[in-house]
Design an enzyme around this catalytic site. Structure first.
Site, short mmCIF file in Angstrom:
data_model
loop_
_atom_site.label_atom_id
_atom_site.label_comp_id
_atom_site.label_asym_id
_atom_site.label_seq_id
_atom_site.Cartn_x
_atom_site.Cartn_y
_atom_site.Cartn_z
CG HIS A 193 -2.10 -0.90 1.12
ND1 HIS A 193 -2.03 -2.22 1.49
CD2 HIS A 193 -3.37 -0.70 0.67
CE1 HIS A 193 -3.21 -2.80 1.28
NE2 HIS A 193 -4.04 -1.91 0.78
CE LYS A 251 -3.97 -0.56 4.73
NZ LYS A 251 -5.26 0.09 5.00
#
Length: 234
Positions: A131, A135
């Protein structure tokens, strides 16, 4: 549909654009330092904030009698409490670690592959997620859901971040640039490797799935539901 947005980061803004493009009206939105509109006027709310704010936001929707769809991950230690409070208030609630239709299809494929691979002990299974660097939680809620899907069909009884053992599924969590979300499941033996992967190209898939869930939930009386209910898959 009159829609409330709790959390106004990249996902909140993407949902706002796609929802208004579909003709929905945003009657309430809130971020870490602002609040606009009236939550009580909403037919449904979409919560995409941060783990530290999610429980408070969900409770706020229950208190206002607004059905709520939550895509924030990293707060699941409070999940049982939230479900209990939802039922006590006769509320409506959907939580999903990932609202993308493609990812939810991937969940089903993952479970099918896990069932097929279960008798073949020479293969070691692992999960990798990648990600963007902003995040907050690791591993992702989606990676945990994938691991739980594998556990249903194998002798593995837990998952661990970056830790390998005979009874656990190792999850690798990487943070790179502006990666929207990549999840892969790999079965490795000394002879070969089998992999399945889902790769998000934009955040639109997550946003469209959350809007679809909100539209669906706004027509329900009350209860706790999942994306399987929304998509009609078992």
């Amino acid at each position: 549909m009159k829609l409330a947005l709790l959390g106004y980061g990249k996902m909140g803004k993407t949902i706002e654009k796609l929802a208004t493009d579909k003709g929905h009206e945003i009657v309430f939105k809130s971020g870490s330092d602002f609040e606009e509109g009236k939550l009580k006027e909403a037919d449904a709310a979409i919560e995409f904030s941060i783990p530290e704010a999610a429980v408070k936001n969900i409770e706020k929707c229950f208190n206002e009698g607004v059905p709520v769809v939550c895509g924030t991950t990293g707060w699941l230690d409070s999940y049982k409490k939230i479900i209990k409070n939802c039922e006590a208030r006769n509320g409506s609630f959907i939580y999903a670690s990932n609202f993308s239709v493609g990812v939810n299809l991937f969940f089903g494929i993952n479970e099918y592959v896990a069932k097929v691979m279960a008798p073949w002990d020479e293969y070691d299974v692992s999960v990798e997620e990648i990600h963007h660097t902003q995040k907050k939680d690791a591993p992702s809620g989606t990676a945990i859901t994938i691991a739980e899907g594998i556990m249903k069909h194998t002798h593995k009884d837990n998952w661990k971040l970056d830790e390998v053992s005979p009874s656990t599924i190792p999850i690798s969590a990487k943070r790179e640039g502006d990666v929207k979300g990549t999840h892969a499941v790999t079965y490795t033996s000394t002879i070969d490797t089998i992999s399945i992967k889902h790769e998000a190209h934009t955040r639109d898939g997550f946003a469209k799935g959350a809007i679809l869930a909100a539209e669906w939930l706004s027509k329900k009386e009350s209860g706790v539901f999942t994306m399987k209910d929304v998509l009609g898959i078992s």
